[in-house]
Design a protein around this motif. Structure first.
Motif, PDB file in Angstrom:
ATOM      1  N   LEU A  33      31.404  39.013  41.123  1.00  0.00           N
ATOM      2  CA  LEU A  33      31.338  38.179  39.924  1.00  0.00           C
ATOM      3  C   LEU A  33      32.651  37.439  39.689  1.00  0.00           C
ATOM      4  O   LEU A  33      32.656  36.256  39.336  1.00  0.00           O
ATOM      5  N   VAL A  34      33.763  38.121  39.895  1.00  0.00           N
ATOM      6  CA  VAL A  34      35.071  37.478  39.733  1.00  0.00           C
ATOM      7  C   VAL A  34      35.215  36.329  40.726  1.00  0.00           C
ATOM      8  O   VAL A  34      35.684  35.244  40.370  1.00  0.00           O
ATOM      9  N   GLU A  35      34.776  36.531  41.959  1.00  0.00           N
ATOM     10  CA  GLU A  35      34.869  35.475  42.968  1.00  0.00           C
ATOM     11  C   GLU A  35      34.038  34.255  42.579  1.00  0.00           C
ATOM     12  O   GLU A  35      34.476  33.117  42.747  1.00  0.00           O
ATOM     13  N   VAL A  36      32.853  34.478  42.050  1.00  0.00           N
ATOM     14  CA  VAL A  36      31.987  33.365  41.647  1.00  0.00           C
ATOM     15  C   VAL A  36      32.578  32.632  40.444  1.00  0.00           C
ATOM     16  O   VAL A  36      32.618  31.399  40.409  1.00  0.00           O
ATOM     17  N   ILE A  37      33.070  33.377  39.467  1.00  0.00           N
ATOM     18  CA  ILE A  37      33.640  32.760  38.266  1.00  0.00           C
ATOM     19  C   ILE A  37      34.893  31.965  38.618  1.00  0.00           C
ATOM     20  O   ILE A  37      35.147  30.897  38.054  1.00  0.00           O
ATOM     21  N   ARG A  38      35.675  32.454  39.582  1.00  0.00           N
ATOM     22  CA  ARG A  38      36.896  31.754  39.996  1.00  0.00           C
ATOM     23  C   ARG A  38      36.610  30.379  40.600  1.00  0.00           C
ATOM     24  O   ARG A  38      37.492  29.534  40.648  1.00  0.00           O
ATOM     25  N   LYS A  39      35.411  30.157  41.066  1.00  0.00           N
ATOM     26  CA  LYS A  39      35.059  28.835  41.590  1.00  0.00           C
ATOM     27  C   LYS A  39      35.089  27.783  40.488  1.00  0.00           C
ATOM     28  O   LYS A  39      35.297  26.609  40.747  1.00  0.00           O
ATOM     29  N   TYR A  40      34.871  28.218  39.254  1.00  0.00           N
ATOM     30  CA  TYR A  40      34.766  27.284  38.135  1.00  0.00           C
ATOM     31  C   TYR A  40      35.904  27.400  37.128  1.00  0.00           C
ATOM     32  O   TYR A  40      36.256  26.433  36.472  1.00  0.00           O
TER      33      TYR A  40
ATOM     34  N   ASN B  23      39.845  29.397  36.305  1.00  0.00           N
ATOM     35  CA  ASN B  23      40.969  30.165  36.828  1.00  0.00           C
ATOM     36  C   ASN B  23      41.158  31.430  35.984  1.00  0.00           C
ATOM     37  O   ASN B  23      41.655  31.370  34.861  1.00  0.00           O
ATOM     38  N   ILE B  24      40.734  32.580  36.525  1.00  0.00           N
ATOM     39  CA  ILE B  24      40.861  33.855  35.816  1.00  0.00           C
ATOM     40  C   ILE B  24      41.441  34.909  36.752  1.00  0.00           C
ATOM     41  O   ILE B  24      41.432  34.755  37.968  1.00  0.00           O
ATOM     42  N   GLU B  25      41.916  35.990  36.158  1.00  0.00           N
ATOM     43  CA  GLU B  25      42.408  37.144  36.907  1.00  0.00           C
ATOM     44  C   GLU B  25      41.322  38.220  36.939  1.00  0.00           C
ATOM     45  O   GLU B  25      40.411  38.222  36.108  1.00  0.00           O
ATOM     46  N   SER B  26      41.445  39.138  37.869  1.00  0.00           N
ATOM     47  CA  SER B  26      40.445  40.207  38.013  1.00  0.00           C
ATOM     48  C   SER B  26      40.344  41.086  36.774  1.00  0.00           C
ATOM     49  O   SER B  26      39.263  41.567  36.431  1.00  0.00           O
ATOM     50  N   ASP B  27      41.469  41.307  36.096  1.00  0.00           N
ATOM     51  CA  ASP B  27      41.447  42.188  34.932  1.00  0.00           C
ATOM     52  C   ASP B  27      40.850  41.522  33.693  1.00  0.00           C
ATOM     53  O   ASP B  27      40.695  42.158  32.654  1.00  0.00           O
ATOM     54  N   GLN B  28      40.486  40.257  33.794  1.00  0.00           N
ATOM     55  CA  GLN B  28      39.872  39.554  32.668  1.00  0.00           C
ATOM     56  C   GLN B  28      38.346  39.692  32.667  1.00  0.00           C
ATOM     57  O   GLN B  28      37.682  39.127  31.816  1.00  0.00           O
ATOM     58  N   VAL B  29      37.815  40.439  33.620  1.00  0.00           N
ATOM     59  CA  VAL B  29      36.370  40.656  33.703  1.00  0.00           C
ATOM     60  C   VAL B  29      36.098  42.155  33.641  1.00  0.00           C
ATOM     61  O   VAL B  29      36.656  42.931  34.411  1.00  0.00           O
ATOM     62  N   GLN B  30      35.262  42.561  32.695  1.00  0.00           N
ATOM     63  CA  GLN B  30      34.843  43.957  32.585  1.00  0.00           C
ATOM     64  C   GLN B  30      33.329  44.020  32.740  1.00  0.00           C
ATOM     65  O   GLN B  30      32.605  43.242  32.118  1.00  0.00           O
ATOM     66  N   VAL B  31      32.896  44.949  33.575  1.00  0.00           N
ATOM     67  CA  VAL B  31      31.469  45.155  33.812  1.00  0.00           C
ATOM     68  C   VAL B  31      31.137  46.580  33.395  1.00  0.00           C
ATOM     69  O   VAL B  31      31.837  47.522  33.761  1.00  0.00           O
ATOM     70  N   ALA B  32      30.074  46.728  32.608  1.00  0.00           N
ATOM     71  CA  ALA B  32      29.644  48.058  32.165  1.00  0.00           C
ATOM     72  C   ALA B  32      28.131  48.160  32.289  1.00  0.00           C
ATOM     73  O   ALA B  32      27.412  47.185  32.092  1.00  0.00           O
ATOM     74  N   LEU B  33      27.670  49.339  32.630  1.00  0.00           N
ATOM     75  CA  LEU B  33      26.239  49.604  32.737  1.00  0.00           C
ATOM     76  C   LEU B  33      25.885  50.689  31.734  1.00  0.00           C
ATOM     77  O   LEU B  33      26.492  51.756  31.720  1.00  0.00           O
ATOM     78  N   GLU B  34      24.916  50.394  30.893  1.00  0.00           N
ATOM     79  CA  GLU B  34      24.501  51.332  29.854  1.00  0.00           C
ATOM     80  C   GLU B  34      23.013  51.606  30.020  1.00  0.00           C
ATOM     81  O   GLU B  34      22.230  50.685  30.246  1.00  0.00           O
TER      82      GLU B  34
ATOM     83  N   LEU C 201      38.062  34.229  28.868  1.00  0.00           N
ATOM     84  CA  LEU C 201      38.320  32.905  29.425  1.00  0.00           C
ATOM     85  C   LEU C 201      39.636  32.354  28.895  1.00  0.00           C
ATOM     86  O   LEU C 201      39.977  32.556  27.724  1.00  0.00           O
ATOM     87  N   PRO C 202      40.375  31.640  29.729  1.00  0.00           N
ATOM     88  CA  PRO C 202      41.644  31.063  29.272  1.00  0.00           C
ATOM     89  C   PRO C 202      41.397  29.876  28.337  1.00  0.00           C
ATOM     90  O   PRO C 202      40.346  29.234  28.374  1.00  0.00           O
TER      91      PRO C 202
END
Length: 84
Positions: free
Chosen positions: A47-54, A56-67, A81-82
Motif C-alpha cells: 500500500l505504501v508503494e502504491v500511495i508513493r506513486k501519487y 510523497n509519504i514515509e512508511s510510518d505515515q501509513v497504519q494498517v489494522a485488522l479488526e 498526508l502531507p
C-alpha cells in the motif's frame, strides 16, 4: 521381501501421519492465537508503494489494522498526508 519389513513400513507410515496430524493441530492453534494475520505487513508495504506513486509519504505515515467483529473482518487504513 520379508514379512517383518511389511509391518515396519506400515508402522513408519502411521507414525508419520500421526506426526503430520499433530503438526497441523499445533499450526492451527498458533494461527488462532495470533492477533494479526501474516499478510498484514506485506499488505502495508504494498500500500505504501502504491500511495508513493501519487503522494510523497514515509512508511510510518501509513497504519494498517485488522479488526474482527463476529463473522466480519474490517481492514482499517490510516494515512497521514502531507500538507500541499
Amino acid at each position: 521381501m520379508n514379512i517383518f519389513d511389511f509391518f515396519r513400513d506400515r508402522k513408519k507410515e502411521s507414525t508419520a501421519s500421526v506426526a503430520k496430524e499433530r503438526l497441523q493441530i499445533i499450526v492451527a492453534h498458533e494461527r488462532g492465537q495470533r492477533s494479526t494475520p501474516d499478510y498484514l505487513p506485506a499488505l502495508q508495504k504494498e500500500l505504501v508503494e502504491v500511495i508513493r506513486k501519487y503522494v510523497n509519504i514515509e512508511s510510518d505515515q501509513v497504519q494498517v489494522a485488522l479488526e474482527s467483529q463476529g463473522s466480519c473482518s474490517i481492514l482499517e487504513l490510516n494515512i497521514t498526508l502531507p500538507d500541499r
